[in-house]
Write a protein that holds these residues in place. Structure first.
Motif: not given
Length: 103
Positions: A4-7, A9-14, A23-33
């Motif tokens: 949820l924290w990475y989500l 961060r991703l939405l804030t960047r978007n 950074a967005c790609a990393l956030a997506l990978r961390r959400i999946g992990q």
């Protein structure tokens, strides 16, 4: 909580207009992990709960149970797809950066 924290961060960047970046790609990978880790934890916790509840039983009456639920399968499939999309987004961000350097 970590996915949820990475989500967030991703939405804030978007929201700020940053959609195709490492950074967005990393956030997506961390959400999946995180989703994959949740599936693994769920599987292990079910097994350990049964083991803990029967640990004091006499020998021969202890139980070890392995089960995979549809929720765990969904988490694994969803997490794998999100990791894959994050990986592809990272590749796309690299290509976009390379294209920006030509212009």
């Amino acid at each position: 909580a970590v996915p949820l924290w990475y989500l967030y961060r991703l939405l804030t960047r978007n929201r700020s207009g940053e959609t195709l970046s490492p950074a967005c790609a990393l956030a997506l990978r961390r959400i999946g992990q995180g989703l994959l880790a949740m599936a693994a934890f769920s599987f292990a916790s079910n097994t350990l709960n049964v083991l803990a509840l029967t640990a004091l039983n006499p020998p021969g009456q202890r139980t070890l149970s392995f089960s995979i639920t549809d929720a765990e399968i969904g988490l694994v499939l969803g997490g794998a797809v999100v990791v894959l999309v994050g990986w592809v987004m990272g590749q796309a961000a690299d290509v976009a950066q390379e294209n920006r350097s030509f212009v």
